[in-house]
Design a protein around this motif. Structure first.
Motif, PDB file in Angstrom:
ATOM      1  N   PRO A   9       0.814  -1.220   0.000  1.00 50.48           N
ATOM      2  CA  PRO A   9       0.000   0.000   0.000  1.00 50.48           C
ATOM      3  C   PRO A   9       0.850   1.275   0.000  1.00 50.48           C
ATOM      4  O   PRO A   9       0.509   2.254  -0.692  1.00 50.48           O
ATOM      5  N   THR A  10       1.969   1.266   0.744  1.00 48.51           N
ATOM      6  CA  THR A  10       2.858   2.431   0.751  1.00 48.51           C
ATOM      7  C   THR A  10       3.468   2.661  -0.628  1.00 48.51           C
ATOM      8  O   THR A  10       3.537   3.802  -1.126  1.00 48.51           O
ATOM      9  N   ARG A  11       3.903   1.577  -1.274  1.00 49.86           N
ATOM     10  CA  ARG A  11       4.512   1.703  -2.594  1.00 49.86           C
ATOM     11  C   ARG A  11       3.490   2.205  -3.621  1.00 49.86           C
ATOM     12  O   ARG A  11       3.807   3.030  -4.484  1.00 49.86           O
ATOM     13  N   LEU A  12       2.242   1.721  -3.534  1.00 52.22           N
ATOM     14  CA  LEU A  12       1.204   2.192  -4.455  1.00 52.22           C
ATOM     15  C   LEU A  12       0.941   3.683  -4.265  1.00 52.22           C
ATOM     16  O   LEU A  12       0.707   4.404  -5.236  1.00 52.22           O
ATOM     17  N   ARG A  13       0.983   4.161  -3.010  1.00 51.48           N
ATOM     18  CA  ARG A  13       0.810   5.594  -2.760  1.00 51.48           C
ATOM     19  C   ARG A  13       1.953   6.382  -3.384  1.00 51.48           C
ATOM     20  O   ARG A  13       1.750   7.466  -3.949  1.00 51.48           O
ATOM     21  N   GLU A  14       3.177   5.849  -3.291  1.00 53.86           N
ATOM     22  CA  GLU A  14       4.324   6.507  -3.914  1.00 53.86           C
ATOM     23  C   GLU A  14       4.169   6.547  -5.433  1.00 53.86           C
ATOM     24  O   GLU A  14       4.465   7.564  -6.078  1.00 53.86           O
ATOM     25  N   LEU A  15       3.690   5.456  -6.015  1.00 56.32           N
ATOM     26  CA  LEU A  15       3.507   5.405  -7.469  1.00 56.32           C
ATOM     27  C   LEU A  15       2.430   6.387  -7.919  1.00 56.32           C
ATOM     28  O   LEU A  15       2.561   7.035  -8.969  1.00 56.32           O
ATOM     29  N   ARG A  16       1.370   6.515  -7.121  1.00 53.89           N
ATOM     30  CA  ARG A  16       0.319   7.477  -7.484  1.00 53.89           C
ATOM     31  C   ARG A  16       0.864   8.902  -7.421  1.00 53.89           C
ATOM     32  O   ARG A  16       0.577   9.740  -8.291  1.00 53.89           O
ATOM     33  N   GLY A  17       1.653   9.194  -6.369  1.00 49.91           N
ATOM     34  CA  GLY A  17       2.257  10.526  -6.267  1.00 49.91           C
ATOM     35  C   GLY A  17       3.193  10.809  -7.423  1.00 49.91           C
ATOM     36  O   GLY A  17       3.185  11.911  -8.002  1.00 49.91           O
ATOM     37  N   SER A  39       6.457  18.664   0.581  1.00 48.52           N
ATOM     38  CA  SER A  39       7.538  17.934   1.237  1.00 48.52           C
ATOM     39  C   SER A  39       7.214  16.452   1.379  1.00 48.52           C
ATOM     40  O   SER A  39       8.079  15.589   1.207  1.00 48.52           O
ATOM     41  N   VAL A  40       5.956  16.154   1.676  1.00 44.16           N
ATOM     42  CA  VAL A  40       5.546  14.743   1.770  1.00 44.16           C
ATOM     43  C   VAL A  40       5.659  14.078   0.399  1.00 44.16           C
ATOM     44  O   VAL A  40       6.153  12.943   0.284  1.00 44.16           O
ATOM     45  N   LEU A  41       5.227  14.765  -0.633  1.00 45.69           N
ATOM     46  CA  LEU A  41       5.319  14.208  -1.982  1.00 45.69           C
ATOM     47  C   LEU A  41       6.782  13.983  -2.372  1.00 45.69           C
ATOM     48  O   LEU A  41       7.124  12.949  -2.967  1.00 45.69           O
ATOM     49  N   SER A  42       7.646  14.917  -2.015  1.00 47.81           N
ATOM     50  CA  SER A  42       9.080  14.762  -2.323  1.00 47.81           C
ATOM     51  C   SER A  42       9.650  13.535  -1.630  1.00 47.81           C
ATOM     52  O   SER A  42      10.448  12.789  -2.210  1.00 47.81           O
ATOM     53  N   ARG A  43       9.247  13.320  -0.362  1.00 50.02           N
ATOM     54  CA  ARG A  43       9.754  12.153   0.370  1.00 50.02           C
ATOM     55  C   ARG A  43       9.261  10.853  -0.276  1.00 50.02           C
ATOM     56  O   ARG A  43       9.994   9.875  -0.368  1.00 50.02           O
ATOM     57  N   ARG A  44       8.008  10.853  -0.723  1.00 48.82           N
ATOM     58  CA  ARG A  44       7.461   9.642  -1.369  1.00 48.82           C
ATOM     59  C   ARG A  44       8.222   9.321  -2.658  1.00 48.82           C
ATOM     60  O   ARG A  44       8.552   8.160  -2.912  1.00 48.82           O
ATOM     61  N   ILE A  45       8.488  10.331  -3.444  1.00 41.96           N
ATOM     62  CA  ILE A  45       9.194  10.098  -4.712  1.00 41.96           C
ATOM     63  C   ILE A  45      10.640   9.712  -4.453  1.00 41.96           C
ATOM     64  O   ILE A  45      11.197   8.846  -5.141  1.00 41.96           O
ATOM     65  N   ALA A  46      11.254  10.322  -3.432  1.00 35.66           N
ATOM     66  CA  ALA A  46      12.632   9.945  -3.076  1.00 35.66           C
ATOM     67  C   ALA A  46      12.685   8.480  -2.643  1.00 35.66           C
ATOM     68  O   ALA A  46      13.625   7.740  -3.015  1.00 35.66           O
ATOM     69  N   ALA A  47      11.688   8.049  -1.869  1.00 32.77           N
ATOM     70  CA  ALA A  47      11.660   6.651  -1.434  1.00 32.77           C
ATOM     71  C   ALA A  47      11.475   5.716  -2.633  1.00 32.77           C
ATOM     72  O   ALA A  47      12.068   4.632  -2.700  1.00 32.77           O
ATOM     73  N   LEU A  48      10.659   6.152  -3.591  1.00 31.55           N
ATOM     74  CA  LEU A  48      10.445   5.344  -4.789  1.00 31.55           C
ATOM     75  C   LEU A  48      11.729   5.254  -5.610  1.00 31.55           C
ATOM     76  O   LEU A  48      12.093   4.176  -6.107  1.00 31.55           O
ATOM     77  N   GLU A  49      12.442   6.369  -5.750  1.00 33.41           N
ATOM     78  CA  GLU A  49      13.709   6.363  -6.492  1.00 33.41           C
ATOM     79  C   GLU A  49      14.730   5.461  -5.815  1.00 33.41           C
ATOM     80  O   GLU A  49      15.469   4.730  -6.481  1.00 33.41           O
ATOM     81  N   HIS A  50      14.727   5.503  -4.490  1.00 32.65           N
ATOM     82  CA  HIS A  50      15.659   4.630  -3.755  1.00 32.65           C
ATOM     83  C   HIS A  50      15.328   3.158  -4.001  1.00 32.65           C
ATOM     84  O   HIS A  50      16.228   2.329  -4.218  1.00 32.65           O
ATOM     85  N   ALA A  51      14.030   2.827  -3.973  1.00 30.15           N
ATOM     86  CA  ALA A  51      13.627   1.431  -4.190  1.00 30.15           C
ATOM     87  C   ALA A  51      13.968   0.977  -5.597  1.00 30.15           C
ATOM     88  O   ALA A  51      14.335  -0.190  -5.813  1.00 30.15           O
ATOM     89  N   LEU A  52      13.846   1.880  -6.572  1.00 28.18           N
ATOM     90  CA  LEU A  52      14.139   1.530  -7.965  1.00 28.18           C
ATOM     91  C   LEU A  52      15.628   1.579  -8.287  1.00 28.18           C
ATOM     92  O   LEU A  52      16.082   0.990  -9.272  1.00 28.18           O
ATOM     93  N   GLY A  53      16.358   2.330  -7.479  1.00 27.43           N
ATOM     94  CA  GLY A  53      17.793   2.451  -7.729  1.00 27.43           C
ATOM     95  C   GLY A  53      18.114   3.368  -8.886  1.00 27.43           C
ATOM     96  O   GLY A  53      19.182   3.232  -9.504  1.00 27.43           O
ATOM     97  N   GLU A  81      -3.165   2.388 -13.818  1.00 31.61           N
ATOM     98  CA  GLU A  81      -4.356   3.188 -13.513  1.00 31.61           C
ATOM     99  C   GLU A  81      -5.564   2.723 -14.317  1.00 31.61           C
ATOM    100  O   GLU A  81      -6.684   2.648 -13.802  1.00 31.61           O
ATOM    101  N   THR A  82      -5.321   2.395 -15.594  1.00 28.33           N
ATOM    102  CA  THR A  82      -6.416   1.908 -16.447  1.00 28.33           C
ATOM    103  C   THR A  82      -6.968   0.592 -15.930  1.00 28.33           C
ATOM    104  O   THR A  82      -8.187   0.402 -15.842  1.00 28.33           O
ATOM    105  N   VAL A  83      -6.070  -0.316 -15.573  1.00 27.85           N
ATOM    106  CA  VAL A  83      -6.494  -1.624 -15.051  1.00 27.85           C
ATOM    107  C   VAL A  83      -7.277  -1.458 -13.755  1.00 27.85           C
ATOM    108  O   VAL A  83      -8.323  -2.090 -13.549  1.00 27.85           O
ATOM    109  N   LEU A  84      -6.780  -0.596 -12.860  1.00 28.67           N
ATOM    110  CA  LEU A  84      -7.464  -0.397 -11.581  1.00 28.67           C
ATOM    111  C   LEU A  84      -8.835   0.242 -11.771  1.00 28.67           C
ATOM    112  O   LEU A  84      -9.797  -0.100 -11.074  1.00 28.67           O
ATOM    113  N   ALA A  85      -8.943   1.169 -12.747  1.00 28.78           N
ATOM    114  CA  ALA A  85     -10.239   1.794 -13.027  1.00 28.78           C
ATOM    115  C   ALA A  85     -11.232   0.775 -13.565  1.00 28.78           C
ATOM    116  O   ALA A  85     -12.404   0.746 -13.174  1.00 28.78           O
TER     117      ALA A  85
END
Length: 303
Positions: A9-17, A39-53, A81-85
C-alpha cells in the motif's frame, strides 16, 4: 530495481504521487492534487527512487523533466491506472436491472409468430435492454455476424455452440378443401407424385418428404409447383388452393381447426423438428443475455 520491491500500500501511494507529478511536472500542483504537502510528496518520490535504484526526475532551477527511467515508469503507471479503473467498475455493485444491447437471429415465420410476442413481453419487463432481431431462416455464423443468440428449428449440425432444447415442432401435410375436392385420390405417400406440391426450401431434406407409420418408412421426392424460402408464403399458397404444403403446427393447427386447411395423410407421420436456443460458450455470463435465455426457456420449453 531493488529485489525487495513489492507493491505494498505504501509503494502504491508513492507510485500514485509519482504519476501525478510526472503528468504535471510541478511538485506544488501535484501535491495539492495528491492531497499532501510538497515535502511529503518529495519524500514519497525519493523513497520510490531509492527502491528503484534510479532517478525519475531531472530538476533544474527553471524546469523539471522525466529521466528515461521516469518515462518508462510513467507508461507502466498509466497502464496500472487503467487496469485499476476497470477493476473498480467491474467490482462495483451492479443494479439488479440488466441493460445492454442484444443481437438475435430468429427463424422467419416461426420467429415472427412465436418468438416476437415473447420478446415483446421480455422487453416490457426489462426496458433498459435494447434488441436487434433478424428474422431469417438462413444459417448464420455467430462470431462473424456478432450474434448473441440464435433460435433454430430442425436438427443441429455438429457445433461448438451451447445448445438448449426448448421445444419440438410437429409438421403436417395440408391443403385447402377446394384443392382436395378437385384433386386425385390421396391415400398413400406415393400418391403425392400425382399432386401439386408446395415446397419450403428451408428444410434440410429439401424436396424429399419422409414419412413413418409405426415401423414402416416411406420417402417421396416431390416435384414442386412452387418452392419458397418462406413457410408463410407456402401456407398462403395452400390456402389459395395451389396445392399441398408441409406446414409447422404453430401455423397449421388453427387453420385446420377452423376448416380452412385439411390435414392429408394423417396416418403417416413426418419427422418432428427440435427447437433450440444457441449461443457462444461463456456469452450467457452477460446478465442481459442470461435473463433473456431464462425467459425464453420458461415461455417456450415443452416436455
Amino acid at each position: 530495481m531493488n529485489k525487495s520491491f513489492e507493491l505494498t500500500p505504501t509503494r502504491l501511494r508513492e507510485l500514485r504521487g509519482f504519476t501525478v507529478a510526472a503528468r504535471l511536472l510541478n511538485f506544488s500542483q501535484a501535491a495539492r492534487e495528491a492531497g499532501c504537502t510538497p515535502s511529503v510528496l518529495s519524500r514519497r518520490i525519493a523513497a520510490l527512487e531509492h527502491a528503484l535504484g534510479s532517478k525519475l526526475f531531472l530538476r533544474t532551477t527553471r524546469r523539471m523533466s522525466l529521466t528515461a527511467r521516469g518515462e518508462q515508469l510513467l507508461a507502466h503507471c498509466q497502464q496500472l491506472e487503467t487496469v485499476l479503473a476497470e477493476l473498480a467498475t467491474e467490482l462495483r455493485p451492479r443494479s439488479e436491472e440488466p441493460s445492454g444491447r442484444l443481437c438475435l437471429h430468429l427463424p422467419g415465420a416461426y420467429g415472427r409468430q412465436c418468438i416476437a410476442p415473447v420478446l415483446a413481453s421480455f422487453m416490457r419487463r426489462h426496458p433498459q435492454i435494447r434488441v436487434e432481431a433478424v428474422y431469417d431462416d438462413a444459417y448464420v455464423d455467430l462470431v462473424a455476424a456478432k450474434i448473441d443468440l440464435v433460435v433454430r428449428v430442425g436438427r443441429l449440425a455438429d457445433t461448438q455452440l451451447v445448445a438448449r432444447r426448448v421445444g419440438t415442432m410437429r409438421r403436417y401435410l395440408c391443403a385447402s378443401p377446394e384443392y382436395l375436392a378437385a384433386a386425385p385420390v390421396l391415400a398413400d405417400p406415393a400418391d403425392l407424385k400425382a399432386h401439386r406440391c408446395i415446397a419450403f426450401s428451408g428444410l434440410r431434406t429439401g424436396t424429399l418428404w419422409q414419412f413413418t407409420q409405426q415401423r414402416r418408412r416411406r420417402s417421396v421426392r416431390i416435384d414442386p409447383v412452387l418452392s419458397s424460402n418462406d413457410s408463410q408464403a407456402a401456407r398462403d399458397a395452400a390456402l389459395a388452393g395451389v396445392g399441398i404444403a408441409l406446414q409447422g403446427d404453430y401455423m397449421a393447427d388453427t387453420l385446420i381447426a377452423s376448416g380452412r386447411l385439411v390435414e392429408v395423410l394423417p396416418a403417416w407421420q413426418l419427422a418432428r423438428s427440435p427447437i433450440h436456443l444457441l449461443w457462444l460458450p461463456g456469452a450467457d455470463r452477460a446478465p442481459a443475455l442470461r435473463r433473456l435465455i431464462d425467459y425464453l426457456i420458461e415461455k417456450l420449453a415443452t416436455e
